[in-house]
Design a protein around this motif. Structure first.
Motif, short mmCIF file in Angstrom:
data_model
loop_
_atom_site.label_atom_id
_atom_site.label_comp_id
_atom_site.label_asym_id
_atom_site.label_seq_id
_atom_site.Cartn_x
_atom_site.Cartn_y
_atom_site.Cartn_z
N GLU A 1 -8.54 1.68 -9.81
CA GLU A 1 -7.12 2.04 -9.96
C GLU A 1 -6.96 3.56 -9.98
N LYS A 2 -7.93 4.27 -10.58
CA LYS A 2 -7.86 5.74 -10.62
C LYS A 2 -7.92 6.32 -9.21
N ARG B 1 -4.55 5.89 -7.61
CA ARG B 1 -3.58 6.85 -8.15
C ARG B 1 -3.83 8.25 -7.60
N GLU C 1 4.08 7.55 -1.11
CA GLU C 1 4.05 7.34 -2.55
C GLU C 1 4.66 6.01 -2.95
N LEU D 1 2.76 3.08 -5.12
CA LEU D 1 3.28 2.55 -6.38
C LEU D 1 3.43 1.03 -6.30
N LEU E 1 -0.05 -0.38 -6.84
CA LEU E 1 -0.46 -0.30 -8.24
C LEU E 1 0.26 -1.36 -9.08
#
Length: 206
Positions: free
Chosen positions: A69-70, A73, A83, A87, A90
């Motif tokens: 996940e990092k 991001r 972006e 999002l 995520l």
């Protein structure tokens, strides 16, 4: 290459490098886009099946990777990445994937995001939806373009024109251990030794 019959190298490709610098007595984080190269697991590389013995003769190639996940991001803010799409990825979270038992790293895959890098041709109309700004540089006579697309959970999060737009060349290099006629995947040491091993086994049993 010796173990499986072929090794894959990728490069050069752009990546973001973050450095710390001391400016006027303060620590400042600096981001810079730099060229990079890397080894690619052959289990995660899918060239055009029609490429024959040379992967660069194919019309496209897919590379699969697995991001935490990092790492997903960290893509936010990088040039070309959308972006709103990141999002959405995520919010969706990692998608559970079926296990075939063929890939030795499969037990860890359901905890990660599957990311695909595609190098190949795309219809002009589709590319305009992904990156309208870059599409302005495409000659009007071209119905298809050589593009580089990135997908996570089957969601397109990045799209740009291939830097080698005229040739559409992919940044991958296959290194076969021993030539296998008609295939980009060569013959490895283990396969070379199958017959001698059977001879030794039979002699030992005898």
């Amino acid at each position: 290459a010796s173990r499986l019959g072929v090794g894959i190298l990728k490069g050069p490709f752009p990546t973001r490098q973050r450095r710390r610098a001391m400016i006027d007595g303060a620590v400042v984080m600096q981001d810079k886009i730099v060229p990079a190269d890397k080894w690619v697991d052959v289990w995660n590389f899918y060239p055009d099946p029609a490429c024959g013995e040379e992967i660069k003769n194919g019309d496209y190639s897919f590379e699969r990777d697995f991001f935490s996940e990092k790492q997903v991001r960290d893509l936010i803010g990088q040039p070309g990445y959308i972006e709103s799409q990141l999002l959405k990825v995520l919010a969706q979270g990692p998608v559970t994937k079926p296990v075939s038992g063929k890939n030795p790293v499969e037990p860890m895959l359901n905890k990660t995001y599957v990311i695909w890098f595609y190098y190949g041709t795309v219809k002009r109309a589709d590319f305009e939806v992904i990156n309208a700004k870059a599409a302005k540089d495409i000659p009007e006579k071209d119905d298809t373009v050589y593009a580089v697309l990135t997908m996570i959970n089957d969601i397109v999060v990045h799209g740009t024109l291939n830097p080698l737009a005229k040739s559409g060349e992919i940044p991958y290099h296959a290194v076969p251990w021993l030539r296998r006629p008609g295939s980009w995947a060569g013959v490895g040491v283990a396969e070379q030794l199958v017959t001698p091993q059977r001879v030794v086994n039979a002699a030992t049993r005898s």
